[in-house]
Enzyme design. Structure first.
Site, PDB file in Angstrom:
ATOM      1  N   GLU A 149      -0.880   1.678 -15.587  1.00  0.00           N
ATOM      2  CA  GLU A 149      -0.034   0.802 -14.686  1.00  0.00           C
ATOM      3  C   GLU A 149       0.332   1.495 -13.548  1.00  0.00           C
ATOM      4  O   GLU A 149       0.092   2.624 -13.155  1.00  0.00           O
ATOM      5  CB  GLU A 149       1.468   1.225 -15.534  1.00  0.00           C
ATOM      6  CG  GLU A 149       2.639   0.501 -15.228  1.00  0.00           C
ATOM      7  CD  GLU A 149       2.184  -1.138 -14.780  1.00  0.00           C
ATOM      8  OE1 GLU A 149       1.740  -1.806 -15.730  1.00  0.00           O
ATOM      9  OE2 GLU A 149       2.431  -1.522 -13.516  1.00  0.00           O
ATOM     10  N   ARG A 152       5.646   0.626  -9.208  1.00  0.00           N
ATOM     11  CA  ARG A 152       6.470   1.849  -8.188  1.00  0.00           C
ATOM     12  C   ARG A 152       7.708   1.581  -8.736  1.00  0.00           C
ATOM     13  O   ARG A 152       8.374   0.446  -8.863  1.00  0.00           O
ATOM     14  CB  ARG A 152       6.468   1.269  -6.932  1.00  0.00           C
ATOM     15  CG  ARG A 152       5.103   1.707  -6.102  1.00  0.00           C
ATOM     16  CD  ARG A 152       5.026   0.903  -4.696  1.00  0.00           C
ATOM     17  NE  ARG A 152       5.523  -0.480  -4.974  1.00  0.00           N
ATOM     18  CZ  ARG A 152       5.716  -1.270  -3.964  1.00  0.00           C
ATOM     19  NH1 ARG A 152       6.079  -1.040  -2.728  1.00  0.00           N
ATOM     20  NH2 ARG A 152       6.099  -2.512  -4.201  1.00  0.00           N
ATOM     21  N   LEU A 251       1.993   6.252   5.358  1.00  0.00           N
ATOM     22  CA  LEU A 251       1.671   7.176   6.229  1.00  0.00           C
ATOM     23  C   LEU A 251       2.881   7.405   6.819  1.00  0.00           C
ATOM     24  O   LEU A 251       3.181   7.606   8.173  1.00  0.00           O
ATOM     25  CB  LEU A 251       0.890   6.466   7.270  1.00  0.00           C
ATOM     26  CG  LEU A 251      -0.609   6.495   7.040  1.00  0.00           C
ATOM     27  CD1 LEU A 251      -1.373   5.555   8.233  1.00  0.00           C
ATOM     28  CD2 LEU A 251      -1.182   7.784   6.837  1.00  0.00           C
ATOM     29  N   HIS A 252       4.146   7.806   6.233  1.00  0.00           N
ATOM     30  CA  HIS A 252       5.270   8.304   6.775  1.00  0.00           C
ATOM     31  C   HIS A 252       5.474   9.600   6.442  1.00  0.00           C
ATOM     32  O   HIS A 252       5.367  10.109   5.362  1.00  0.00           O
ATOM     33  CB  HIS A 252       6.471   7.677   5.948  1.00  0.00           C
ATOM     34  CG  HIS A 252       6.085   6.227   6.064  1.00  0.00           C
ATOM     35  ND1 HIS A 252       6.674   5.395   7.422  1.00  0.00           N
ATOM     36  CD2 HIS A 252       6.000   5.084   5.301  1.00  0.00           C
ATOM     37  CE1 HIS A 252       6.477   3.991   7.193  1.00  0.00           C
ATOM     38  NE2 HIS A 252       6.093   3.857   5.936  1.00  0.00           N
ATOM     39  N   CYS A 261       4.747  10.806 -10.746  1.00  0.00           N
ATOM     40  CA  CYS A 261       3.576  10.508 -10.835  1.00  0.00           C
ATOM     41  C   CYS A 261       2.521  11.468 -10.034  1.00  0.00           C
ATOM     42  O   CYS A 261       1.650  12.197 -10.559  1.00  0.00           O
ATOM     43  CB  CYS A 261       3.143   9.144 -10.610  1.00  0.00           C
ATOM     44  SG  CYS A 261       3.847   8.099 -12.064  1.00  0.00           S
TER      45      CYS A 261
END
Ligand code: NAD
Length: 432
Positions: A149, A152, A251-252, A261
């Site tokens: 799975e 998010r 990309l933060h 996870c």
């Protein structure tokens, strides 16, 4: 299709609700009687936007039920969606729950069924599940399928209903046909269904998560360099992210990845590599960088307070590992907040959904109802989780409420100029 789901946590519950919304008959099983009682009363035990409404709709239509019994008789497919946490000591995925669930299902199987592993599991586990069932029930008629799975938390329904892809590892046509029927509503809408062997499907999940974690650790390391050389990581991330080969997502720069996870899956992949004598050195480094990022945040907070934080009041905005979830597993707050308390700070926290889980996990903090009361008389404000409600705060009001208005913006949702013009006397972000 008739579907049973073993394990009604974040993944099992969302999968069960969404599969019933596809029109299948779904029964969600969990060992926790409290959870099942809540669900049968129409309450959702987790915070996930949109879940309650969809659950009520499908339960009312008679397609969705909840039970503590291993109700798998007559099922076309049985999904295993139990937890696979890191095993203490060695980082290996703990498969106790998966194999226990397989054994329980084996005893209750009637007729042909596909045993689908949805939990994130190391290579070889699906074959292990088949072995457990064969041993317990030599007469059982079943195939196994690996169906990792990718949803998010916080956007789980959207991710399940509109996935980038569905991955299905199967070895027989019969199992493939059942899986195709289950995901037919997605296939009809042109969402890619990737059929592979069992090992590939198992590895796809770990490789995907390790790759995403790599992007995060990469930009966090670049952020540290930005601070040293006078660059702005937001500009750098934008400049590289617009390259289609790189992509702007993940990309933060921030306080390091957390959640249920990435930390355990990167550890497990590193472990799988070691076991097969193919060390996953990039992933091993990603893990080490992530640990150092959290420590760097603690140093930043202490530096902002002049090198010592003992006796200071610190307001922490956000403790969940990301916004729109109540999940506290491996949240950066669980490292950063205790370190601040250990250094003598008095920590006041506020989080829109984190308190229920967080109270037991963050002993010694004071819980506040909103950012302004948390900031009252504080010497430092830390933005740790970028919930929407923290994105547009009245900074002047916050600064005026504080004793010494300093801001550690670990999610880069404000900037130095805005903070200083709102009466903050000090501001620090990440990589700026
Ligand atoms: N949470 C996520 O965002 C996410 C995303 C993708 C994949 N995954 C993977 O999905 C799996 C499940 O994760 P989760 O976050 O939903 O876990 P969770 O801890 O929220 O839920 C697991 C549930 O399984 C139940 N359970 C355990 N053993 C059982 C048994 N024998 N019979 C019935 N119920 C049983 C537990 O009571 C619990 O409710 C993990 O392998 C995880 O890595 C999670």
């Amino acid at each position: 299709m008739k579907i049973a789901i073993i394990g009604t946590g974040y993944v099992g519950l969302v999968s069960g609700v969404c599969l019933s919304d596809f029109g299948h008959n779904v029964v969600c099983v969990d060992k926790s009687a409290t959870k099942i009682d809540q669900l049968n009363a129409g309450q959702v035990p987790i915070y996930e936007p949109g879940l309650e409404v969809l659950l009520a709709k499908n339960a009312a239509a008679g397609r969705l039920a909840f039970t503590t019994q291993v109700a798998v008789a007559g099922a076309d497919a049985v999904f295993i969606a139990v937890g696979t946490p890191s095993r203490r000591g060695d980082g290996h995925a703990d498969l106790t729950y998966v194999y226990a669930a397989a054994a329980e299902v084996a005893a209750a199987l009637t007729g042909y069924a596909v045993m689908v592993t949805k939990s994130t599991v190391p290579v070889g586990t699906n074959r292990g599940v088949a072995e457990v069932i064969r041993k317990a029930r030599p007469d059982a008629d079943f195939d196994v399928a690996s169906n990792p799975e990718f949803l998010r938390e916080g956007a789980a329904i959207e991710d399940f209903m509109r996935p980038d892809r569905v991955v299905v590892g199967v070895e027989t046509e019969r199992a493939k046909e059942v899986m195709a029927q289950i995901y037919r509503p997605l296939f009809l809408r042109d969402f890619p269904i990737v059929y592979t062997g069992l090992e590939s499907a198992e590895l796809i999940k770990y490789a995907a998560n390790a790759f995403l974690a790599t992007k995060i650790s990469f930009i966090n390391e670049i952020a540290a360099l930005c601070e040293r050389v006078g660059a702005d990581v937001k500009a750098v991330a934008k400049g590289i992210g617009l390259d289609g080969r790189i992509g702007a997502k993940f990309l933060h720069a921030g306080p390091g990845y957390g959640g249920s996870c990435f930390p355990k899956d990167t550890l497990a992949l590193a472990r799988i590599g070691q076991e097969h004598a193919v060390p996953q050195r990039i992933t091993e480094t990603v893990i080490a960088v992530n640990d150092s990022v959290k420590r760097r945040m603690i140093e930043k907070a202490i530096d902002l307070c002049g090198g010592g934080i003992a006796g200071s009041k610190v307001a922490v905005l956000g403790v969940t590992f990301k916004p729109n979830t109540d999940d506290m597993r491996e949240a950066p707050s669980l490292t950063i907040v205790p370190a601040l308390i250990g250094a003598g700070a008095k920590v006041h926290v506020v989080d829109p959904q984190g308190r229920r889980e967080g109270e037991a996990l963050l002993p010694g903090v004071t819980w506040e109802d909103d950012a302004y009361s948390a900031a009252s008389d504080a010497d430092l404000l830390i933005v740790l989780t970028e919930w929407n409600e923290f994105r547009a705060l009245d900074l002047v009001r916050l600064a005026q409420a504080m004793k010494t208005p300093r801001m550690a913006d670990f999610r880069n949702i404000y900037d130095r100029e805005t903070a200083l013009s709102a009466e903050f006397v000090a501001y620090d972000g990440v990589g700026r």
